[in-house]
Each structure stands twice: as C-alpha cells, then as structure tokens.
Write a protein that holds these residues in place. Structure first.
Motif, PDB file in Angstrom:
ATOM      1  N   SER A  87      31.232  53.844  43.542  1.00  0.00           N
ATOM      2  CA  SER A  87      31.603  52.467  43.917  1.00  0.00           C
ATOM      3  C   SER A  87      31.722  51.573  42.689  1.00  0.00           C
ATOM      4  N   ALA A  88      30.805  51.712  41.752  1.00  0.00           N
ATOM      5  CA  ALA A  88      30.862  50.912  40.523  1.00  0.00           C
ATOM      6  C   ALA A  88      32.107  51.270  39.715  1.00  0.00           C
ATOM      7  N   PHE A  89      32.413  52.558  39.633  1.00  0.00           N
ATOM      8  CA  PHE A  89      33.607  52.995  38.898  1.00  0.00           C
ATOM      9  C   PHE A  89      34.870  52.481  39.571  1.00  0.00           C
ATOM     10  N   ALA A  90      34.939  52.566  40.896  1.00  0.00           N
ATOM     11  CA  ALA A  90      36.122  52.080  41.624  1.00  0.00           C
ATOM     12  C   ALA A  90      36.304  50.574  41.415  1.00  0.00           C
ATOM     13  N   GLY A  91      35.213  49.815  41.437  1.00  0.00           N
ATOM     14  CA  GLY A  91      35.301  48.369  41.202  1.00  0.00           C
ATOM     15  C   GLY A  91      35.784  48.049  39.802  1.00  0.00           C
ATOM     16  N   ALA A  92      35.275  48.792  38.812  1.00  0.00           N
ATOM     17  CA  ALA A  92      35.715  48.570  37.433  1.00  0.00           C
ATOM     18  C   ALA A  92      37.187  48.929  37.261  1.00  0.00           C
ATOM     19  N   LEU A  93      37.627  49.995  37.909  1.00  0.00           N
ATOM     20  CA  LEU A  93      39.017  50.412  37.822  1.00  0.00           C
ATOM     21  C   LEU A  93      39.943  49.377  38.461  1.00  0.00           C
ATOM     22  N   ILE A  94      39.542  48.835  39.591  1.00  0.00           N
ATOM     23  CA  ILE A  94      40.347  47.797  40.253  1.00  0.00           C
ATOM     24  C   ILE A  94      40.441  46.550  39.372  1.00  0.00           C
ATOM     25  N   MET A  95      39.339  46.142  38.768  1.00  0.00           N
ATOM     26  CA  MET A  95      39.350  44.972  37.884  1.00  0.00           C
ATOM     27  C   MET A  95      40.235  45.212  36.658  1.00  0.00           C
ATOM     28  N   LEU A  96      40.206  46.428  36.115  1.00  0.00           N
ATOM     29  CA  LEU A  96      41.055  46.759  34.972  1.00  0.00           C
ATOM     30  C   LEU A  96      42.528  46.672  35.345  1.00  0.00           C
ATOM     31  N   LEU A  97      42.879  47.227  36.495  1.00  0.00           N
ATOM     32  CA  LEU A  97      44.275  47.186  36.932  1.00  0.00           C
ATOM     33  C   LEU A  97      44.745  45.757  37.198  1.00  0.00           C
ATOM     34  N   LEU A  98      43.877  44.927  37.782  1.00  0.00           N
ATOM     35  CA  LEU A  98      44.242  43.523  38.006  1.00  0.00           C
ATOM     36  C   LEU A  98      44.414  42.770  36.690  1.00  0.00           C
ATOM     37  N   ILE A 152      45.338  44.089  33.782  1.00  0.00           N
ATOM     38  CA  ILE A 152      46.584  44.558  33.174  1.00  0.00           C
ATOM     39  C   ILE A 152      47.781  43.907  33.858  1.00  0.00           C
ATOM     40  N   TRP A 153      47.744  43.835  35.191  1.00  0.00           N
ATOM     41  CA  TRP A 153      48.839  43.217  35.945  1.00  0.00           C
ATOM     42  C   TRP A 153      49.007  41.747  35.560  1.00  0.00           C
ATOM     43  N   ARG A 154      47.891  41.040  35.413  1.00  0.00           N
ATOM     44  CA  ARG A 154      47.944  39.623  35.048  1.00  0.00           C
ATOM     45  C   ARG A 154      48.531  39.437  33.652  1.00  0.00           C
ATOM     46  N   GLU A 155      48.105  40.280  32.703  1.00  0.00           N
ATOM     47  CA  GLU A 155      48.632  40.173  31.341  1.00  0.00           C
ATOM     48  C   GLU A 155      50.131  40.455  31.297  1.00  0.00           C
TER      49      GLU A 155
END
Length: 101
Positions: A45-56, A58-61
């Motif tokens: 769950s922690a890894f999935a949350g970190a991965l989602i935050m990373l993708l968001l 990158i998308w914002r940048e």
C-alpha cells in the motif's frame, strides 16, 4: 535536503510498523480470497501510494512545461514596441530637418 530526510524517516517508520505486524490477514477482492502477511499489505500500500504520487507529479510537470506562457507583462512590452519605433523615426526625421536648415 529536508524533504529527503523526512522521506527517509517516514519510510523507516512504515518499515518498522510493517515488520511488527507480521500476522496473516485475509484479502478478498471480488471472487478471489488470499491469506497474505500484513507486512506485504502495508508495504504494498505504501509503495502504491508513492507510485501514484510520483505519476501525478510527473503529469503536473509535463502539463506546466507544455503550457504556452502568456504574461500580461509581455503584452505591454509588445504594445510599447511600435511607439519606440515611431520615436526613432521621428528622431531621424528631426535630424534630417536640422541638416536641411
């Protein structure tokens, strides 16, 4: 540097929490039922949350980099440009008038 240290502390706390909770739990998703260690559930769950935050992030940048930059300040500079050109032509005609006299 502060964000890196804070991230490491949070990761360490999550790891300690996960290791202390090593019991088997039943995970049920639709028709699939599995018994897995709670450690894997917490870390996953922690890894999935970190991965989602990373993708968001990158998308914002990417969205900010691809967005055209229109500033009101630039518009005013462009509007002043013809005035500057007119002034330079006035100065050159004034110089010609003085030379003719």
């Amino acid at each position: 540097m502060f964000v890196l240290i804070l991230s490491l502390i949070c990761s360490l706390l999550i790891a300690v929490f996960a290791v202390q909770n090593a019991n088997l739990v039943t995970i049920q998703l639709l028709w699939v039922t599995k018994d897995v260690p709670l450690v894997l559930v917490i870390l996953g769950s922690a890894f999935a949350g970190a991965l989602i935050m990373l993708l968001l992030a990158i998308w914002r940048e990417l969205r900010l980099k691809l967005k055209p930059k229109h500033h009101p300040k630039d518009q005013s500079l462009n509007n002043d440009l013809p005035v500057l050109q007119e002034n330079s032509t006035l100065k050159s005609t004034d110089a010609k008038d003085k030379n003719e006299v």
